[in-house]
Motif scaffolding. Structure first.
Motif, PDB file in Angstrom:
ATOM      1  N   ILE A 106       0.824  -1.205   0.000  1.00 59.84           N
ATOM      2  CA  ILE A 106       0.000   0.000   0.000  1.00 59.84           C
ATOM      3  C   ILE A 106       0.863   1.262   0.000  1.00 59.84           C
ATOM      4  O   ILE A 106       0.721   2.122  -0.871  1.00 59.84           O
ATOM      5  CB  ILE A 106      -0.960   0.003   1.207  1.00 59.84           C
ATOM      6  CG1 ILE A 106      -1.933  -1.160   1.098  1.00 59.84           C
ATOM      7  CG2 ILE A 106      -1.718   1.324   1.294  1.00 59.84           C
ATOM      8  CD1 ILE A 106      -2.903  -1.271   2.259  1.00 59.84           C
ATOM      9  N   VAL A 107       1.754   1.360   0.983  1.00 52.57           N
ATOM     10  CA  VAL A 107       2.541   2.588   1.128  1.00 52.57           C
ATOM     11  C   VAL A 107       3.518   2.766  -0.034  1.00 52.57           C
ATOM     12  O   VAL A 107       3.599   3.848  -0.630  1.00 52.57           O
ATOM     13  CB  VAL A 107       3.288   2.578   2.472  1.00 52.57           C
ATOM     14  CG1 VAL A 107       4.217   3.791   2.570  1.00 52.57           C
ATOM     15  CG2 VAL A 107       2.307   2.578   3.627  1.00 52.57           C
ATOM     16  N   MET A 108       4.265   1.724  -0.378  1.00 51.39           N
ATOM     17  CA  MET A 108       5.258   1.854  -1.436  1.00 51.39           C
ATOM     18  C   MET A 108       4.650   2.160  -2.803  1.00 51.39           C
ATOM     19  O   MET A 108       5.146   3.032  -3.520  1.00 51.39           O
ATOM     20  CB  MET A 108       6.117   0.595  -1.503  1.00 51.39           C
ATOM     21  CG  MET A 108       7.073   0.449  -0.325  1.00 51.39           C
ATOM     22  SD  MET A 108       8.266   1.802  -0.221  1.00 51.39           S
ATOM     23  CE  MET A 108       9.375   1.363  -1.564  1.00 51.39           C
ATOM     24  N   PRO A 109       3.560   1.480  -3.222  1.00 55.75           N
ATOM     25  CA  PRO A 109       2.958   1.872  -4.508  1.00 55.75           C
ATOM     26  C   PRO A 109       2.465   3.310  -4.521  1.00 55.75           C
ATOM     27  O   PRO A 109       2.573   4.000  -5.550  1.00 55.75           O
ATOM     28  CB  PRO A 109       1.796   0.878  -4.655  1.00 55.75           C
ATOM     29  CG  PRO A 109       2.217  -0.317  -3.874  1.00 55.75           C
ATOM     30  CD  PRO A 109       2.963   0.228  -2.706  1.00 55.75           C
ATOM     31  N   LEU A 110       1.918   3.787  -3.396  1.00 55.20           N
ATOM     32  CA  LEU A 110       1.463   5.173  -3.326  1.00 55.20           C
ATOM     33  C   LEU A 110       2.634   6.154  -3.340  1.00 55.20           C
ATOM     34  O   LEU A 110       2.464   7.316  -3.721  1.00 55.20           O
ATOM     35  CB  LEU A 110       0.627   5.390  -2.064  1.00 55.20           C
ATOM     36  CG  LEU A 110      -0.741   4.704  -2.023  1.00 55.20           C
ATOM     37  CD1 LEU A 110      -1.395   4.923  -0.662  1.00 55.20           C
ATOM     38  CD2 LEU A 110      -1.644   5.237  -3.130  1.00 55.20           C
ATOM     39  N   SER A 111       3.802   5.690  -2.944  1.00 52.39           N
ATOM     40  CA  SER A 111       4.982   6.549  -2.858  1.00 52.39           C
ATOM     41  C   SER A 111       5.882   6.411  -4.076  1.00 52.39           C
ATOM     42  O   SER A 111       7.059   6.776  -4.011  1.00 52.39           O
ATOM     43  CB  SER A 111       5.782   6.207  -1.593  1.00 52.39           C
ATOM     44  OG  SER A 111       4.970   6.239  -0.449  1.00 52.39           O
ATOM     45  N   MET A 112       5.355   5.886  -5.158  1.00 55.23           N
ATOM     46  CA  MET A 112       6.180   5.627  -6.337  1.00 55.23           C
ATOM     47  C   MET A 112       6.906   6.872  -6.850  1.00 55.23           C
ATOM     48  O   MET A 112       8.082   6.772  -7.251  1.00 55.23           O
ATOM     49  CB  MET A 112       5.326   5.022  -7.449  1.00 55.23           C
ATOM     50  CG  MET A 112       6.147   4.424  -8.577  1.00 55.23           C
ATOM     51  SD  MET A 112       7.366   3.205  -7.996  1.00 55.23           S
ATOM     52  CE  MET A 112       6.286   1.962  -7.285  1.00 55.23           C
ATOM     53  N   PRO A 113       6.308   8.077  -6.868  1.00 57.06           N
ATOM     54  CA  PRO A 113       7.081   9.251  -7.313  1.00 57.06           C
ATOM     55  C   PRO A 113       8.345   9.470  -6.487  1.00 57.06           C
ATOM     56  O   PRO A 113       9.416   9.745  -7.042  1.00 57.06           O
ATOM     57  CB  PRO A 113       6.088  10.409  -7.136  1.00 57.06           C
ATOM     58  CG  PRO A 113       4.746   9.768  -7.272  1.00 57.06           C
ATOM     59  CD  PRO A 113       4.890   8.425  -6.641  1.00 57.06           C
ATOM     60  N   ALA A 114       8.238   9.336  -5.166  1.00 55.96           N
ATOM     61  CA  ALA A 114       9.415   9.515  -4.319  1.00 55.96           C
ATOM     62  C   ALA A 114      10.413   8.382  -4.523  1.00 55.96           C
ATOM     63  O   ALA A 114      11.627   8.611  -4.579  1.00 55.96           O
ATOM     64  CB  ALA A 114       8.998   9.583  -2.853  1.00 55.96           C
ATOM     65  N   VAL A 115       9.916   7.156  -4.643  1.00 61.72           N
ATOM     66  CA  VAL A 115      10.801   6.004  -4.832  1.00 61.72           C
ATOM     67  C   VAL A 115      11.585   6.136  -6.129  1.00 61.72           C
ATOM     68  O   VAL A 115      12.805   5.918  -6.164  1.00 61.72           O
ATOM     69  CB  VAL A 115       9.989   4.692  -4.815  1.00 61.72           C
ATOM     70  CG1 VAL A 115      10.868   3.515  -5.209  1.00 61.72           C
ATOM     71  CG2 VAL A 115       9.367   4.460  -3.445  1.00 61.72           C
ATOM     72  N   VAL A 116      10.908   6.497  -7.209  1.00 57.34           N
ATOM     73  CA  VAL A 116      11.584   6.640  -8.500  1.00 57.34           C
ATOM     74  C   VAL A 116      12.586   7.794  -8.459  1.00 57.34           C
ATOM     75  O   VAL A 116      13.695   7.686  -9.004  1.00 57.34           O
ATOM     76  CB  VAL A 116      10.546   6.859  -9.614  1.00 57.34           C
ATOM     77  CG1 VAL A 116      11.230   7.186 -10.936  1.00 57.34           C
ATOM     78  CG2 VAL A 116       9.671   5.622  -9.777  1.00 57.34           C
ATOM     79  N   THR A 117      12.210   8.892  -7.805  1.00 53.49           N
ATOM     80  CA  THR A 117      13.102  10.045  -7.726  1.00 53.49           C
ATOM     81  C   THR A 117      14.403   9.688  -7.035  1.00 53.49           C
ATOM     82  O   THR A 117      15.499   9.966  -7.539  1.00 53.49           O
ATOM     83  CB  THR A 117      12.411  11.195  -6.972  1.00 53.49           C
ATOM     84  OG1 THR A 117      11.254  11.607  -7.694  1.00 53.49           O
ATOM     85  CG2 THR A 117      13.357  12.384  -6.831  1.00 53.49           C
TER      86      THR A 117
END
Length: 289
Positions: free
Chosen positions: A188-199
């Motif tokens: 849940i958290v990681m998919p929603l945070s994909m912009p930050a993760v990719v950045t």
């Protein structure tokens, strides 16, 4: 006298801005085009013409030599290994720590946050870092590169802020449905945070790909050196010490330019696909501190 057009903009000001942007683009683009052109030029043309954008005679001999050069290909593979493995470690550890520090119920949260901020302002230094790595028995190992830069404090702080922006009601509803903390984080958290993760994946990947100083500090085996160390040896050493390949073909200026382009190519290819996440990730992660 009113100089604004129907859209409320000053044509003189707008023209000045566009002119400065075009000038800046030319200043940046000219050296890049020169590097590209030089990599396809012959050595005779490089010496005789100096600066040029289009070579008279095009050749891919420099690229063919590099791709058949065992030292270059080995260092390229080493750089890929360091980048892929190191970036994976960076993202996993940074995400886990940032997620924990984003929770108000975490005991000692303020102290840990202060320690993270402290390390961002005051670094341990080269000699203490080397001594720690040596005592852990990590010299001549890629783990020395992975662990010394496993978590960047700035990236951690921004990602923590990103996690704090996720609605608490979403996590509460997931826990009511029986979702565990680990499943909540990964599904849940990681998919929603994909912009930050990719950045931050891009940030860490660039850092790992450009690894140079720690590589020469912790690695002694020349076969383990990454691509940036190879470039240093090729670009800085005198021509008299350059390796000469089959047919007497050595590290000519064209080969040096080709090596620079090949080194930059992977990042140039990846960045456009990540750009749409980049601005969003940095913006949303900076809203809440």
């Amino acid at each position: 006298m009113n100089t604004f057009d129907s859209r409320g903009k000053d044509p003189l000001f707008t023209g000045t801005i566009y002119g400065l942007l075009v000038l800046t683009l030319l200043v940046i683009l000219a050296p890049f085009l020169y590097v590209v052109a030089s990599s396809f030029a012959t050595e005779q043309e490089f010496v005789s013409r100096g600066f040029f954008i289009f070579p008279h005679e095009w050749t891919i001999e420099a690229y063919g030599y590099l791709l058949s050069n065992d030292n270059f290909m080995r260092s390229f593979r080493n750089a890929v290994t360091i980048t892929v493995t190191g970036t994976a470690i960076n993202i996993v550890l940074t995400s886990l720590m940032a997620y924990g520090l984003s929770k108000n119920w975490l005991k000692g949260r303020r102290t840990i946050n202060f320690m993270v901020l402290f390390t961002m302002i005051f670094a341990g230094g080269m000699i203490p870092t080397y001594l720690v790595v040596k005592e852990l028995g990590l010299l001549n190992s890629y783990w020395a590169l992975y662990l010394t830069g496993a978590i960047a404090p700035f990236n951690l702080i921004v990602m923590r802020s990103f996690f704090q922006n996720i609605p608490a009601e979403l996590e509460e509803s997931a826990k009511i449905d029986g979702c565990s903390e680990w499943r909540l984080f990964w599904q849940i958290v990681m998919p929603l945070s994909m912009p930050a993760v990719v950045t931050f994946t891009l940030f860490y990947a660039v850092h790992n790909w450009n690894t140079y100083f720690y590589a020469i500090l912790f690695l002694n085996n020349s076969h383990d050196m990454p691509l940036q160390v190879f470039l240093r040896q090729m670009l800085i050493e005198s021509d008299s010490s350059m390796e000469v390949g089959a047919g007497g073909f050595s590290y000519t200026p064209a080969v040096k330019m080709a090596a620079v382009l090949i080194t930059a190519f992977p990042l140039l290819v990846v960045y456009p696909f990540m750009q749409k996440y980049f601005n969003k990730g940095m913006l949303m992660g900076s809203v809440k501190g």
